[in-house]
Design a protein around this motif. Structure first.
Motif, mmCIF file in Angstrom:
data_model
loop_
_atom_site.group_PDB
_atom_site.id
_atom_site.type_symbol
_atom_site.label_atom_id
_atom_site.label_comp_id
_atom_site.label_asym_id
_atom_site.label_seq_id
_atom_site.Cartn_x
_atom_site.Cartn_y
_atom_site.Cartn_z
ATOM 1 N N ILE A 111 0.827 -1.205 0.000
ATOM 2 C CA ILE A 111 0.000 0.000 0.000
ATOM 3 C C ILE A 111 0.865 1.261 0.000
ATOM 4 N N PRO A 112 1.839 1.411 0.902
ATOM 5 C CA PRO A 112 2.683 2.615 0.822
ATOM 6 C C PRO A 112 3.420 2.745 -0.505
ATOM 7 N N THR A 113 3.809 1.605 -1.096
ATOM 8 C CA THR A 113 4.560 1.664 -2.351
ATOM 9 C C THR A 113 3.719 2.224 -3.498
ATOM 10 N N LEU A 114 2.405 2.205 -3.370
ATOM 11 C CA LEU A 114 1.557 2.818 -4.399
ATOM 12 C C LEU A 114 1.708 4.344 -4.400
ATOM 13 N N GLY A 115 2.333 4.887 -3.370
ATOM 14 C CA GLY A 115 2.660 6.297 -3.345
ATOM 15 C C GLY A 115 4.108 6.565 -3.703
ATOM 16 N N TYR A 116 4.852 5.531 -4.085
ATOM 17 C CA TYR A 116 6.249 5.678 -4.487
ATOM 18 C C TYR A 116 6.325 6.378 -5.834
ATOM 19 N N HIS A 117 7.363 7.187 -6.012
ATOM 20 C CA HIS A 117 7.384 8.017 -7.211
ATOM 21 C C HIS A 117 7.604 7.241 -8.497
#
Length: 550
Positions: free
Chosen positions: A177-183
Protein backbone atom coordinates in the motif's frame (compact mmCIF):
# COMPACT_ATOMS: atom_id res chain seq x y z
CA UNK A 1 10.90 34.15 -19.89
CA UNK A 2 14.70 34.11 -20.08
CA UNK A 3 15.74 35.85 -23.21
CA UNK A 4 17.08 33.49 -25.83
CA UNK A 5 16.55 30.37 -23.76
CA UNK A 6 13.46 28.90 -25.38
CA UNK A 7 13.73 28.10 -29.11
CA UNK A 8 10.02 27.56 -29.64
CA UNK A 9 10.55 27.68 -33.38
CA UNK A 10 11.19 23.97 -32.87
CA UNK A 11 8.09 22.13 -34.06
CA UNK A 12 5.64 21.87 -31.22
CA UNK A 13 4.48 18.38 -30.48
CA UNK A 14 1.23 18.54 -28.67
CA UNK A 15 1.24 15.82 -26.12
CA UNK A 16 -1.62 13.57 -25.17
CA UNK A 17 0.15 13.11 -21.92
CA UNK A 18 -0.31 13.06 -18.25
CA UNK A 19 1.79 10.17 -17.81
CA UNK A 20 4.27 8.97 -15.34
CA UNK A 21 4.00 11.87 -13.30
CA UNK A 22 2.18 12.77 -10.28
CA UNK A 23 4.11 9.84 -9.11
CA UNK A 24 6.00 12.20 -7.03
CA UNK A 25 3.17 14.43 -6.07
CA UNK A 26 1.70 11.37 -4.43
CA UNK A 27 4.11 12.00 -1.66
CA UNK A 28 3.42 15.64 -0.99
CA UNK A 29 4.83 16.95 2.24
CA UNK A 30 3.76 20.11 3.96
CA UNK A 31 4.97 21.83 7.08
CA UNK A 32 1.54 21.92 8.64
CA UNK A 33 -2.15 21.42 7.92
CA UNK A 34 -3.03 22.25 4.34
CA UNK A 35 -5.81 24.82 4.08
CA UNK A 36 -8.62 24.13 1.67
CA UNK A 37 -8.17 25.88 -1.64
CA UNK A 38 -10.77 27.01 -4.09
CA UNK A 39 -10.72 28.59 -7.48
CA UNK A 40 -12.72 31.49 -6.03
CA UNK A 41 -10.07 32.34 -3.44
CA UNK A 42 -6.95 31.64 -5.52
CA UNK A 43 -5.70 33.73 -8.47
CA UNK A 44 -5.80 31.79 -11.70
CA UNK A 45 -3.22 31.93 -14.46
CA UNK A 46 0.46 32.60 -14.69
CA UNK A 47 3.51 30.99 -16.27
CA UNK A 48 6.43 29.52 -14.35
CA UNK A 49 9.98 28.96 -15.57
CA UNK A 50 11.96 26.34 -13.65
CA UNK A 51 15.72 26.13 -14.36
CA UNK A 52 17.19 22.66 -13.94
CA UNK A 53 20.67 21.22 -14.39
CA UNK A 54 19.69 18.10 -16.36
CA UNK A 55 16.69 16.49 -18.01
CA UNK A 56 18.04 12.94 -17.85
CA UNK A 57 18.63 10.51 -20.68
CA UNK A 58 15.32 8.66 -21.29
CA UNK A 59 11.62 9.44 -21.30
CA UNK A 60 10.46 5.82 -21.19
CA UNK A 61 8.11 6.12 -18.19
CA UNK A 62 9.30 3.01 -16.33
CA UNK A 63 12.94 3.90 -16.91
CA UNK A 64 12.79 7.62 -16.16
CA UNK A 65 10.24 7.64 -13.35
CA UNK A 66 12.98 7.46 -10.72
CA UNK A 67 15.23 10.05 -12.35
CA UNK A 68 16.12 12.89 -10.03
CA UNK A 69 15.49 15.30 -12.88
CA UNK A 70 12.67 13.91 -14.99
CA UNK A 71 10.67 13.31 -11.84
CA UNK A 72 9.80 16.99 -11.79
CA UNK A 73 7.97 16.63 -15.09
CA UNK A 74 6.35 13.29 -14.28
CA UNK A 75 5.15 14.79 -11.02
CA UNK A 76 2.82 17.06 -12.94
CA UNK A 77 1.61 14.90 -15.82
CA UNK A 78 0.59 11.69 -14.03
CA UNK A 79 -1.29 10.66 -10.90
CA UNK A 80 -0.78 7.93 -8.30
CA UNK A 81 -3.13 5.46 -6.70
CA UNK A 82 -2.34 6.74 -3.21
CA UNK A 83 -0.84 9.81 -1.62
CA UNK A 84 2.02 9.47 0.89
CA UNK A 85 3.22 12.49 2.84
CA UNK A 86 6.68 13.30 4.17
CA UNK A 87 6.09 11.33 7.36
CA UNK A 88 4.91 8.25 5.49
CA UNK A 89 1.19 8.76 6.09
CA UNK A 90 -0.97 7.17 3.39
CA UNK A 91 -4.19 8.78 2.14
CA UNK A 92 -6.56 8.29 -0.84
CA UNK A 93 -5.99 9.58 -4.35
CA UNK A 94 -7.10 7.60 -7.40
CA UNK A 95 -7.81 4.72 -5.03
CA UNK A 96 -10.52 6.06 -2.72
CA UNK A 97 -10.22 3.20 -0.22
CA UNK A 98 -8.62 -0.21 0.15
CA UNK A 99 -8.66 -3.39 2.23
CA UNK A 100 -6.19 -6.17 2.90
CA UNK A 101 -6.51 -9.68 4.29
CA UNK A 102 -5.03 -10.76 7.64
CA UNK A 103 -1.87 -12.18 6.09
CA UNK A 104 -1.17 -9.13 3.86
CA UNK A 105 -1.21 -11.29 0.74
CA UNK A 106 -4.39 -9.91 -0.87
CA UNK A 107 -5.43 -6.29 -1.30
CA UNK A 108 -8.56 -4.73 -2.80
CA UNK A 109 -8.43 -1.22 -4.28
CA UNK A 110 -11.59 0.83 -4.92
CA UNK A 111 -11.06 3.50 -7.58
CA UNK A 112 -12.60 6.92 -8.19
CA UNK A 113 -15.18 7.13 -10.94
CA UNK A 114 -14.73 9.43 -13.91
CA UNK A 115 -10.91 9.68 -14.05
CA UNK A 116 -9.46 9.72 -17.55
CA UNK A 117 -6.06 9.79 -19.17
CA UNK A 118 -5.35 12.68 -21.49
CA UNK A 119 -5.89 10.41 -24.51
CA UNK A 120 -9.48 9.88 -23.34
CA UNK A 121 -8.95 6.35 -22.02
CA UNK A 122 -10.68 5.73 -18.66
CA UNK A 123 -8.46 5.19 -15.63
CA UNK A 124 -10.41 2.14 -14.56
CA UNK A 125 -9.61 -1.25 -13.03
CA UNK A 126 -8.27 -2.66 -16.32
CA UNK A 127 -5.90 0.30 -16.65
CA UNK A 128 -4.64 -0.18 -13.09
CA UNK A 129 -3.98 -3.88 -13.73
CA UNK A 130 -1.96 -2.97 -16.83
CA UNK A 131 0.11 -0.53 -14.77
CA UNK A 132 0.70 -2.97 -11.91
CA UNK A 133 1.87 -5.61 -14.35
CA UNK A 134 4.43 -3.41 -16.07
CA UNK A 135 5.68 -1.96 -12.77
CA UNK A 136 6.43 -5.50 -11.65
CA UNK A 137 7.88 -7.05 -14.80
CA UNK A 138 8.65 -4.28 -17.28
CA UNK A 139 9.47 -5.63 -20.71
CA UNK A 140 13.18 -6.26 -20.36
CA UNK A 141 13.58 -7.64 -23.88
CA UNK A 142 12.54 -4.18 -25.14
CA UNK A 143 14.61 -2.24 -22.63
CA UNK A 144 11.64 -1.32 -20.39
CA UNK A 145 12.71 -1.89 -16.80
CA UNK A 146 10.63 -3.06 -13.82
CA UNK A 147 10.10 -0.42 -11.12
CA UNK A 148 12.94 -1.06 -8.69
CA UNK A 149 11.04 -0.90 -5.40
CA UNK A 150 7.81 -2.50 -6.55
CA UNK A 151 7.29 -5.67 -4.45
CA UNK A 152 9.03 -8.70 -5.95
CA UNK A 153 6.40 -10.92 -4.29
CA UNK A 154 3.69 -9.72 -6.73
CA UNK A 155 1.68 -12.57 -8.25
CA UNK A 156 -1.12 -10.96 -10.23
CA UNK A 157 -3.91 -8.39 -10.26
CA UNK A 158 -7.43 -8.70 -11.63
CA UNK A 159 -10.28 -6.32 -12.40
CA UNK A 160 -13.23 -7.40 -10.22
CA UNK A 161 -15.41 -4.75 -11.83
CA UNK A 162 -14.86 -1.37 -13.48
CA UNK A 163 -13.68 0.35 -10.30
CA UNK A 164 -12.38 -2.56 -8.18
CA UNK A 165 -8.96 -4.21 -8.40
CA UNK A 166 -7.83 -7.30 -6.48
CA UNK A 167 -4.06 -7.66 -6.05
CA UNK A 168 -2.50 -10.96 -4.96
CA UNK A 169 1.02 -11.59 -3.61
CA UNK A 170 2.95 -14.83 -3.16
CA UNK A 171 4.01 -13.87 0.37
CA UNK A 172 3.00 -11.26 2.99
CA UNK A 173 3.70 -7.81 1.55
CA UNK A 174 2.91 -5.11 4.08
CA UNK A 175 4.75 -2.53 2.00
CA UNK A 176 2.41 -2.76 -0.99
CA UNK A 177 0.00 0.00 0.00
CA UNK A 178 2.68 2.61 0.82
CA UNK A 179 4.56 1.66 -2.35
CA UNK A 180 1.56 2.82 -4.40
CA UNK A 181 2.66 6.30 -3.35
CA UNK A 182 6.25 5.68 -4.49
CA UNK A 183 7.38 8.02 -7.21
CA UNK A 184 8.13 5.19 -9.62
CA UNK A 185 4.58 3.81 -9.42
CA UNK A 186 3.14 6.15 -12.03
CA UNK A 187 -0.20 5.68 -13.76
CA UNK A 188 -0.06 5.87 -17.55
CA UNK A 189 -2.57 4.99 -20.24
CA UNK A 190 -2.78 1.35 -21.37
CA UNK A 191 -2.35 2.71 -24.92
CA UNK A 192 1.04 4.08 -23.87
CA UNK A 193 1.96 0.85 -22.07
CA UNK A 194 1.24 -1.11 -25.26
CA UNK A 195 3.66 1.01 -27.28
CA UNK A 196 7.20 -0.24 -27.97
CA UNK A 197 10.02 1.38 -26.02
CA UNK A 198 11.04 3.58 -28.95
CA UNK A 199 7.62 5.23 -28.96
CA UNK A 200 7.41 5.42 -25.18
CA UNK A 201 10.65 7.40 -25.27
CA UNK A 202 8.82 10.13 -27.22
CA UNK A 203 6.92 12.39 -24.80
CA UNK A 204 4.41 13.22 -27.49
CA UNK A 205 3.29 9.57 -27.46
CA UNK A 206 2.80 9.30 -23.68
CA UNK A 207 -0.47 9.88 -21.86
CA UNK A 208 -1.15 10.16 -18.14
CA UNK A 209 -4.00 11.47 -16.01
CA UNK A 210 -2.33 14.39 -14.21
CA UNK A 211 -3.18 18.10 -14.00
CA UNK A 212 -0.76 19.04 -16.80
CA UNK A 213 0.07 17.76 -20.28
CA UNK A 214 3.18 18.36 -22.37
CA UNK A 215 2.71 21.20 -24.83
CA UNK A 216 6.16 21.09 -26.45
CA UNK A 217 9.62 19.75 -25.71
CA UNK A 218 13.12 19.43 -27.10
CA UNK A 219 15.50 16.70 -26.00
CA UNK A 220 18.17 18.03 -23.66
CA UNK A 221 16.71 21.54 -23.75
CA UNK A 222 13.23 22.14 -22.30
CA UNK A 223 9.79 20.68 -21.55
CA UNK A 224 6.77 22.99 -21.49
CA UNK A 225 3.64 21.84 -19.64
CA UNK A 226 0.13 23.32 -19.96
CA UNK A 227 -2.67 22.73 -17.50
CA UNK A 228 -5.45 20.28 -18.22
CA UNK A 229 -8.68 22.21 -17.76
CA UNK A 230 -10.90 19.19 -17.10
CA UNK A 231 -8.72 17.81 -14.28
CA UNK A 232 -10.80 17.23 -11.14
CA UNK A 233 -9.29 14.40 -9.10
CA UNK A 234 -6.33 15.77 -7.18
CA UNK A 235 -5.48 14.24 -3.77
CA UNK A 236 -7.66 15.67 -1.02
CA UNK A 237 -4.64 15.86 1.29
CA UNK A 238 -3.28 18.91 -0.56
CA UNK A 239 -6.54 20.82 -0.13
CA UNK A 240 -7.41 21.09 -3.82
CA UNK A 241 -8.87 18.64 -6.35
CA UNK A 242 -9.77 20.72 -9.42
CA UNK A 243 -7.65 22.14 -12.25
CA UNK A 244 -4.25 23.65 -11.46
CA UNK A 245 -4.07 27.42 -11.01
CA UNK A 246 -0.93 28.09 -13.09
CA UNK A 247 -1.31 28.02 -16.87
CA UNK A 248 2.12 26.68 -17.79
CA UNK A 249 5.32 25.33 -16.26
CA UNK A 250 8.47 25.28 -18.40
CA UNK A 251 11.48 23.25 -17.29
CA UNK A 252 14.59 24.62 -18.97
CA UNK A 253 18.04 23.06 -18.85
CA UNK A 254 20.72 25.52 -17.68
CA UNK A 255 23.91 23.73 -16.64
CA UNK A 256 25.64 26.50 -14.73
CA UNK A 257 24.36 26.84 -11.11
CA UNK A 258 25.27 30.51 -10.81
CA UNK A 259 23.34 31.33 -14.00
CA UNK A 260 20.25 29.53 -12.71
CA UNK A 261 20.33 31.53 -9.47
CA UNK A 262 21.14 34.83 -11.20
CA UNK A 263 18.18 34.35 -13.52
CA UNK A 264 15.81 34.05 -10.54
CA UNK A 265 17.45 37.06 -8.87
CA UNK A 266 16.89 39.14 -12.00
CA UNK A 267 13.27 38.01 -12.41
CA UNK A 268 13.90 36.16 -15.68
CA UNK A 269 13.00 32.81 -14.11
CA UNK A 270 10.93 31.68 -11.13
CA UNK A 271 12.81 28.69 -9.71
CA UNK A 272 16.47 27.65 -9.68
CA UNK A 273 17.16 24.02 -8.87
CA UNK A 274 20.26 22.76 -7.04
CA UNK A 275 21.86 25.99 -5.92
CA UNK A 276 25.01 25.85 -3.83
CA UNK A 277 24.25 25.42 -0.11
CA UNK A 278 26.69 28.24 0.66
CA UNK A 279 24.45 30.70 -1.20
CA UNK A 280 21.28 29.91 0.68
CA UNK A 281 21.62 32.26 3.64
CA UNK A 282 22.27 35.33 1.48
CA UNK A 283 19.40 34.38 -0.85
CA UNK A 284 17.05 34.08 2.12
CA UNK A 285 18.23 37.49 3.31
CA UNK A 286 17.37 38.90 -0.13
CA UNK A 287 13.78 37.67 0.28
CA UNK A 288 13.87 34.62 -1.96
CA UNK A 289 12.14 31.42 -0.90
CA UNK A 290 14.67 28.68 -0.15
CA UNK A 291 13.57 25.07 0.38
CA UNK A 292 15.69 22.08 1.41
CA UNK A 293 13.11 19.30 1.87
CA UNK A 294 14.17 15.81 2.94
CA UNK A 295 12.75 12.77 1.26
CA UNK A 296 11.68 9.40 2.60
CA UNK A 297 14.50 7.02 1.80
CA UNK A 298 18.13 6.19 2.39
CA UNK A 299 20.51 8.77 3.77
CA UNK A 300 23.34 9.88 1.54
CA UNK A 301 26.12 7.36 2.01
CA UNK A 302 28.03 4.44 0.56
CA UNK A 303 27.04 0.86 -0.05
CA UNK A 304 30.31 -1.06 0.40
CA UNK A 305 31.41 -3.75 -2.05
CA UNK A 306 32.35 -6.65 0.20
CA UNK A 307 33.79 -8.64 -2.73
CA UNK A 308 36.55 -6.11 -3.27
CA UNK A 309 39.63 -6.24 -1.02
CA UNK A 310 40.28 -4.80 1.49
CA UNK A 311 36.55 -4.14 2.03
CA UNK A 312 35.93 -7.85 2.43
CA UNK A 313 37.47 -7.35 5.92
CA UNK A 314 34.93 -6.26 8.54
CA UNK A 315 37.62 -4.39 10.50
CA UNK A 316 38.47 -2.23 7.48
CA UNK A 317 34.77 -1.46 6.96
CA UNK A 318 34.33 -0.63 10.64
CA UNK A 319 37.39 1.64 10.49
CA UNK A 320 35.79 3.43 7.54
CA UNK A 321 32.60 3.85 9.58
CA UNK A 322 34.50 5.37 12.52
CA UNK A 323 36.89 7.47 10.45
CA UNK A 324 34.38 9.93 9.00
CA UNK A 325 33.61 13.17 10.83
CA UNK A 326 29.99 13.70 9.82
CA UNK A 327 29.53 16.91 11.80
CA UNK A 328 32.45 18.45 9.92
CA UNK A 329 30.69 17.64 6.63
CA UNK A 330 27.64 19.62 7.71
CA UNK A 331 29.73 22.47 9.14
CA UNK A 332 31.97 22.74 6.07
CA UNK A 333 29.91 21.82 3.01
CA UNK A 334 26.36 22.39 4.16
CA UNK A 335 24.30 24.58 6.49
CA UNK A 336 22.21 23.88 9.62
CA UNK A 337 19.36 22.89 7.24
CA UNK A 338 21.14 19.52 6.92
CA UNK A 339 20.84 16.86 9.63
CA UNK A 340 23.27 14.29 10.95
CA UNK A 341 22.63 10.73 9.83
CA UNK A 342 21.36 8.55 12.66
CA UNK A 343 20.96 5.35 10.61
CA UNK A 344 21.25 4.37 6.96
CA UNK A 345 17.65 5.51 6.42
CA UNK A 346 16.28 9.00 6.96
CA UNK A 347 14.97 9.79 10.42
CA UNK A 348 11.54 10.79 9.02
CA UNK A 349 10.91 7.26 7.67
CA UNK A 350 8.47 5.22 9.79
CA UNK A 351 10.56 2.44 11.34
CA UNK A 352 13.84 4.39 11.40
CA UNK A 353 15.70 4.17 14.72
CA UNK A 354 18.47 6.30 16.21
CA UNK A 355 21.80 4.52 15.93
CA UNK A 356 24.01 7.58 16.31
CA UNK A 357 26.37 5.72 18.63
CA UNK A 358 27.39 3.43 15.77
CA UNK A 359 28.23 6.48 13.65
CA UNK A 360 30.32 8.45 16.16
CA UNK A 361 33.55 9.94 14.83
CA UNK A 362 36.36 8.00 16.51
CA UNK A 363 39.68 8.19 14.61
CA UNK A 364 41.52 6.40 17.42
CA UNK A 365 39.17 3.42 17.07
CA UNK A 366 39.66 3.50 13.29
CA UNK A 367 43.46 3.50 13.65
CA UNK A 368 43.32 0.57 16.10
CA UNK A 369 41.06 -1.48 13.80
CA UNK A 370 43.38 -0.92 10.85
CA UNK A 371 46.40 -1.87 12.96
CA UNK A 372 44.63 -5.08 13.96
CA UNK A 373 43.81 -5.79 10.30
CA UNK A 374 47.50 -5.55 9.42
CA UNK A 375 47.50 -2.17 7.68
CA UNK A 376 50.68 -0.39 8.79
CA UNK A 377 51.16 3.36 8.34
CA UNK A 378 54.27 4.26 6.36
CA UNK A 379 56.50 7.31 6.47
CA UNK A 380 54.30 8.97 3.86
CA UNK A 381 51.24 8.57 6.09
CA UNK A 382 49.63 5.95 3.84
CA UNK A 383 48.94 2.52 5.30
CA UNK A 384 50.01 -0.60 3.42
CA UNK A 385 49.72 -4.36 3.68
CA UNK A 386 51.60 -6.95 1.64
CA UNK A 387 53.09 -4.13 -0.39
CA UNK A 388 49.71 -2.66 -1.38
CA UNK A 389 48.45 0.75 -0.22
CA UNK A 390 45.16 1.17 1.63
CA UNK A 391 43.25 2.80 -1.20
CA UNK A 392 39.70 3.96 -1.84
CA UNK A 393 38.30 5.29 -5.12
CA UNK A 394 35.21 7.46 -4.74
CA UNK A 395 32.84 8.11 -7.64
CA UNK A 396 31.03 11.37 -6.93
CA UNK A 397 27.31 11.10 -7.56
CA UNK A 398 26.26 13.55 -10.32
CA UNK A 399 22.67 13.57 -9.02
CA UNK A 400 23.85 15.39 -5.90
CA UNK A 401 25.42 18.78 -6.55
CA UNK A 402 27.52 18.71 -3.37
CA UNK A 403 28.79 15.14 -3.72
CA UNK A 404 32.29 15.99 -4.94
CA UNK A 405 32.79 18.57 -2.19
CA UNK A 406 31.83 15.99 0.44
CA UNK A 407 34.15 13.45 -1.17
CA UNK A 408 37.04 15.91 -1.04
CA UNK A 409 36.49 16.58 2.66
CA UNK A 410 36.19 12.87 3.50
CA UNK A 411 39.37 12.23 1.54
CA UNK A 412 41.16 14.61 3.92
CA UNK A 413 39.62 12.94 6.97
CA UNK A 414 40.53 9.42 5.86
CA UNK A 415 43.97 10.57 4.72
CA UNK A 416 44.85 11.40 8.33
CA UNK A 417 44.07 7.79 9.28
CA UNK A 418 46.14 6.32 6.47
CA UNK A 419 43.90 5.97 3.41
CA UNK A 420 44.95 6.97 -0.09
CA UNK A 421 41.72 8.34 -1.61
CA UNK A 422 41.12 9.05 -5.30
CA UNK A 423 38.03 10.84 -6.59
CA UNK A 424 36.43 10.39 -10.00
CA UNK A 425 33.54 12.51 -11.27
CA UNK A 426 31.33 11.67 -14.27
CA UNK A 427 28.27 13.24 -15.82
CA UNK A 428 24.87 11.58 -15.34
CA UNK A 429 25.01 9.39 -18.44
CA UNK A 430 28.60 8.20 -17.94
CA UNK A 431 28.03 7.58 -14.24
CA UNK A 432 25.06 5.35 -15.08
CA UNK A 433 27.18 3.38 -17.55
CA UNK A 434 30.34 2.94 -15.46
CA UNK A 435 29.32 2.95 -11.79
CA UNK A 436 27.29 0.00 -10.52
CA UNK A 437 26.60 -1.64 -7.15
CA UNK A 438 29.30 -4.26 -6.59
CA UNK A 439 31.16 -3.38 -9.80
CA UNK A 440 34.67 -4.88 -10.03
CA UNK A 441 36.31 -1.45 -9.66
CA UNK A 442 33.67 0.13 -7.40
CA UNK A 443 34.59 -0.22 -3.70
CA UNK A 444 31.78 2.07 -2.59
CA UNK A 445 28.62 3.12 -4.41
CA UNK A 446 27.17 6.45 -3.35
CA UNK A 447 23.46 6.10 -2.66
CA UNK A 448 20.87 8.85 -2.98
CA UNK A 449 17.72 6.77 -3.13
CA UNK A 450 14.15 7.24 -2.01
CA UNK A 451 11.61 4.64 -0.94
CA UNK A 452 8.25 4.75 0.79
CA UNK A 453 8.07 1.73 3.05
CA UNK A 454 11.04 0.62 5.16
CA UNK A 455 9.92 -2.98 4.83
CA UNK A 456 11.15 -3.03 1.23
CA UNK A 457 14.69 -2.13 2.26
CA UNK A 458 16.03 -5.51 3.38
CA UNK A 459 15.06 -7.14 0.09
CA UNK A 460 16.85 -4.45 -1.89
CA UNK A 461 20.06 -4.79 0.08
CA UNK A 462 20.23 -8.53 -0.63
CA UNK A 463 19.75 -10.65 -3.72
CA UNK A 464 16.48 -12.34 -2.74
CA UNK A 465 13.59 -12.04 -5.22
CA UNK A 466 15.80 -10.15 -7.68
CA UNK A 467 16.98 -7.74 -5.00
CA UNK A 468 19.81 -5.39 -5.86
CA UNK A 469 22.45 -7.08 -3.68
CA UNK A 470 24.00 -3.75 -2.67
CA UNK A 471 26.91 -5.19 -0.70
CA UNK A 472 27.76 -8.01 -3.15
CA UNK A 473 27.12 -10.53 -0.38
CA UNK A 474 24.96 -12.95 -2.34
CA UNK A 475 23.69 -15.53 0.16
CA UNK A 476 26.84 -15.43 2.29
CA UNK A 477 25.54 -13.43 5.27
CA UNK A 478 23.04 -15.75 6.92
CA UNK A 479 22.12 -13.25 9.65
CA UNK A 480 21.29 -10.49 7.16
CA UNK A 481 19.27 -12.91 5.04
CA UNK A 482 17.36 -14.18 8.07
CA UNK A 483 16.44 -10.61 9.03
CA UNK A 484 15.37 -9.95 5.46
CA UNK A 485 13.05 -12.96 5.48
CA UNK A 486 11.56 -12.13 8.88
CA UNK A 487 10.85 -8.55 7.81
CA UNK A 488 9.30 -9.70 4.53
CA UNK A 489 7.01 -12.21 6.25
CA UNK A 490 5.87 -9.95 9.09
CA UNK A 491 2.09 -9.73 9.15
CA UNK A 492 1.87 -6.42 11.04
CA UNK A 493 3.88 -3.26 11.57
CA UNK A 494 4.10 -4.06 15.31
CA UNK A 495 5.88 -7.30 14.49
CA UNK A 496 8.08 -5.68 11.87
CA UNK A 497 9.30 -2.59 13.78
CA UNK A 498 11.78 -4.34 16.14
CA UNK A 499 13.11 -6.34 13.21
CA UNK A 500 13.81 -3.14 11.30
CA UNK A 501 15.73 -1.81 14.29
CA UNK A 502 17.79 -5.00 14.39
CA UNK A 503 18.48 -4.70 10.66
CA UNK A 504 19.72 -1.13 10.99
CA UNK A 505 22.06 -1.98 13.87
CA UNK A 506 23.45 -4.99 12.04
CA UNK A 507 24.09 -3.27 8.70
CA UNK A 508 25.80 -0.29 10.35
CA UNK A 509 27.78 -2.42 12.79
CA UNK A 510 29.12 -4.57 9.97
CA UNK A 511 30.15 -1.48 8.02
CA UNK A 512 28.09 -2.54 5.02
CA UNK A 513 26.59 0.94 4.68
CA UNK A 514 28.58 4.09 5.50
CA UNK A 515 26.21 7.06 6.07
CA UNK A 516 27.42 10.58 5.35
CA UNK A 517 24.47 12.91 6.05
CA UNK A 518 20.70 12.81 5.90
CA UNK A 519 19.89 13.59 2.32
CA UNK A 520 18.80 16.91 0.95
CA UNK A 521 19.15 16.04 -2.70
CA UNK A 522 16.98 18.83 -4.05
CA UNK A 523 17.54 22.49 -3.27
CA UNK A 524 15.10 25.13 -4.51
CA UNK A 525 15.53 28.89 -4.80
CA UNK A 526 12.25 30.52 -5.72
CA UNK A 527 10.82 33.94 -6.50
CA UNK A 528 8.65 35.36 -3.69
CA UNK A 529 5.95 35.93 -6.32
CA UNK A 530 5.43 32.17 -6.56
CA UNK A 531 3.57 30.68 -3.60
CA UNK A 532 1.59 27.60 -2.60
CA UNK A 533 3.89 24.85 -3.89
CA UNK A 534 4.10 21.62 -1.89
CA UNK A 535 7.02 19.23 -1.51
CA UNK A 536 6.39 15.52 -1.74
CA UNK A 537 7.92 12.68 0.23
CA UNK A 538 10.78 12.38 -2.21
CA UNK A 539 11.31 16.17 -2.03
CA UNK A 540 9.95 17.10 -5.44
CA UNK A 541 8.14 20.43 -5.70
CA UNK A 542 4.59 20.20 -7.01
CA UNK A 543 3.14 23.41 -8.46
CA UNK A 544 -0.34 21.92 -8.83
CA UNK A 545 -1.54 24.09 -5.92
CA UNK A 546 0.78 27.05 -6.59
CA UNK A 547 -0.13 30.57 -7.68
CA UNK A 548 1.92 33.45 -9.03
CA UNK A 549 1.41 37.15 -8.38
CA UNK A 550 2.50 39.87 -10.77
Amino acid sequence: MIKGLFPFSVSRRRLLTATSAMAFAALVATTGPVPALSADSKPEGGDVTFLIDSLGDSWIPNNSAISSFQGHIWGHVADKLLYVDAEGKVSPWIAERWEQNETATEFTLHLKNGVTFSDGTPLDAAAVVANLDIWYSGRKNEGINPIGLFPKTYDHAEAVDVTTVKVVFKKPTLGFIPTLGYHGSILISPKTIAQPATQQADLSKTSGSGPYVVDSWKEGDFVKLVKRKDYNWGPAAVGHTGPAFLDTITYKLVSEPSLRVASVQSGQADVAYNASPQELKSLKDEGFTVATPRYLGFVNGWAVNTKLAPYDDVKVRQALQAGINRQEIIDTVYTPDWKLATSFIQSNVPGATDNSALLAYNPEKAEKLLDEAGWIKGANGVRAKDGKPLSLTLHSNPYLATSKSVDELIAQQLGKIGWKVDIKAYDVVTFGEKVKFGGPAIPTYEVTRSFIDAGTVAGILTNANNGENWFALGDSDKELNALRDKIASAGSTDARTPLLDELQKYVLGQGYFIPRTQIVQRIYVQSPKLKGEVYNGVAYASYYTATKSE
